[in-house]
Design an enzyme around this catalytic site. Structure first.
Site, short mmCIF file in Angstrom:
data_model
loop_
_atom_site.label_atom_id
_atom_site.label_comp_id
_atom_site.label_asym_id
_atom_site.label_seq_id
_atom_site.Cartn_x
_atom_site.Cartn_y
_atom_site.Cartn_z
CB CYS A 163 -23.46 -65.66 1.91
SG CYS A 163 -22.07 -64.94 2.81
CG HIS B 294 -8.70 -62.14 0.36
ND1 HIS B 294 -9.45 -62.32 1.51
CD2 HIS B 294 -9.57 -61.69 -0.58
CE1 HIS B 294 -10.71 -62.00 1.26
NE2 HIS B 294 -10.81 -61.61 0.00
CB THR C 9 -14.97 -68.79 3.04
OG1 THR C 9 -14.93 -67.38 3.29
CG2 THR C 9 -14.54 -69.54 4.29
CB CYS D 196 -18.05 -65.00 7.92
SG CYS D 196 -19.00 -66.37 7.23
CG HIS E 206 -13.75 -57.18 -0.80
ND1 HIS E 206 -12.95 -58.23 -1.18
CD2 HIS E 206 -13.02 -56.50 0.12
CE1 HIS E 206 -11.80 -58.18 -0.54
NE2 HIS E 206 -11.83 -57.13 0.26
CD GLU F 265 -11.86 -66.15 4.28
OE1 GLU F 265 -11.84 -67.40 4.35
OE2 GLU F 265 -12.70 -65.52 3.59
#
Length: 335
Positions: A123, A247, A312, A219, A153, A249
């Site tokens: 992305c 995780h 996300t 991001c 990842h 994030e």
């Protein structure tokens, strides 16, 4: 991690049941975005605060203040950009993938039919992070460069960084906290890369107080989630985060929250909705979500005014379903 990351969703539900904030932000998943566009962002460093504003500062305000430092970089390094573009094209461009995209994502060769997912590839936010990290290494050739976690990842990308002599900061083996890292290897004058998932407020604060250069590859869609939980905080709402509490994030996101609970799927969302509308065994509820709630979390008082945000990389469809479920619970509870 799937790189066709979904849109960031957020909704704040007031005690009255009205939806106060419900944006849906989409973003490009194509791998052909020009590098020159990868570094644009609408998030700017905060202006100097007045004395009154200083008393009301949130973690977002502090993060924006950190971004004003001359040692904080998030827009890349133009003098090495062309070289990095060439490196990334060599590493990630594929003639077969180009043929598949040009042939409606299907190619047949020697009796074998190959299909390509339409969302295949990195992305925009991941492309940007890779480019920033590669540029940092080239821009600081004489300095030791660290990164606080895997950039993304993807083993190939992280192996490339290892080959560039980037030092991956390890977990602190002596700590009881499984997420605590050993920053003793980071010395004055070093460079620290923040990965695409972002870094926690505490880590950013640590680097802000050190004499290090910080290259922030977070991001922008992750930063938008942080902005959302900041709005929750200012509204006096509890953040319900659709994600996985361990995780990277989500660890970063909850560090910008005050009161929060992390739910990984619709089943856990239903548990929260049921407790909101029917009550339940408080200790059993807290035991189940032991690792996924803020310190001192009280489900009897902190679920009356809530906001929703997501990790996300979670499915957009599931986040929307969770938002609808929680909205119905608020309406049922408060009318």
């Amino acid at each position: 991690m799937k790189f066709s990351s979904p849109a960031v969703l957020a909704a704040v539900f007031l005690a009255s049941g009205a939806v106060a904030f419900s944006p849906s932000v989409g973003h490009t998943t194509t791998a052909t975005v020009r590098q020159s566009a990868l570094f644009s962002t609408t998030e700017e460093a905060a202006p100097a605060a007045t004395e009154e504003e200083e008393r009301k500062r949130t973690k977002k305000d502090e993060r924006l203040r950190m971004m004003k430092s001359d040692q904080f970089y998030r827009k890349g390094f133009k003098e090495v950009r062309t070289d990095v573009e060439d490196v990334m094209e060599d590493q990630f461009k594929s003639e077969l993938v180009d043929d598949l995209k040009a042939s409606n994502y299907v190619v047949e060769r020697e009796g074998v039919t190959v299909h390509l997912a339409k969302d295949f590839g990195f992305c925009w936010g991941v492309e940007r992070s890779i480019a920033l990290a590669y540029e940092a290494v080239k821009h600081f050739p004489e300095k030791t460069v660290h990164i606080t976690n895997e950039l993304i990842h993807n083993p190939e990308v992280n192996d490339n960084l290892h080959e560039m002599k980037v030092q991956f900061i390890e977990k602190d083996a002596t700590s009881a906290d499984p997420n605590k890292k050993d920053f003793s290897t980071v010395n004055d004058g070093d460079v620290v890369i923040l990965p695409a998932f972002g870094a926690s407020y505490e880590e950013m604060d640590l680097f802000d107080k050190k004499n290090v250069d910080v290259v922030d590859t977070t991001c922008p869609w992750v930063s938008k989630v942080w902005n959302t939980v900041d709005k929750h905080q200012k509204a006096g709402s509890t953040s319900i985060i659709h994600g996985k509490y361990a995780h990277e994030e989500t660890i970063a996101t909850i560090s910008f929250c005050e009161d929060y609970i992390v739910i990984k799927d619709l089943n856990e969302a239903q548990m929260v909705a049921d407790y909101m509308t029917k009550g339940g065994d408080r200790e059993e509820f807290l035991s189940y979500f032991e690792n996924a709630v803020s310190e001192g979390f009280d489900p009897d008082t902190m679920l009356s005014k809530i906001g929703l945000a997501n990790q996300t990389t979670m499915y957009k469809k599931e986040t929307r379903a969770i938002g609808q479920l929680l909205q119905k619970a608020v309406m049922a509870k408060f009318g």
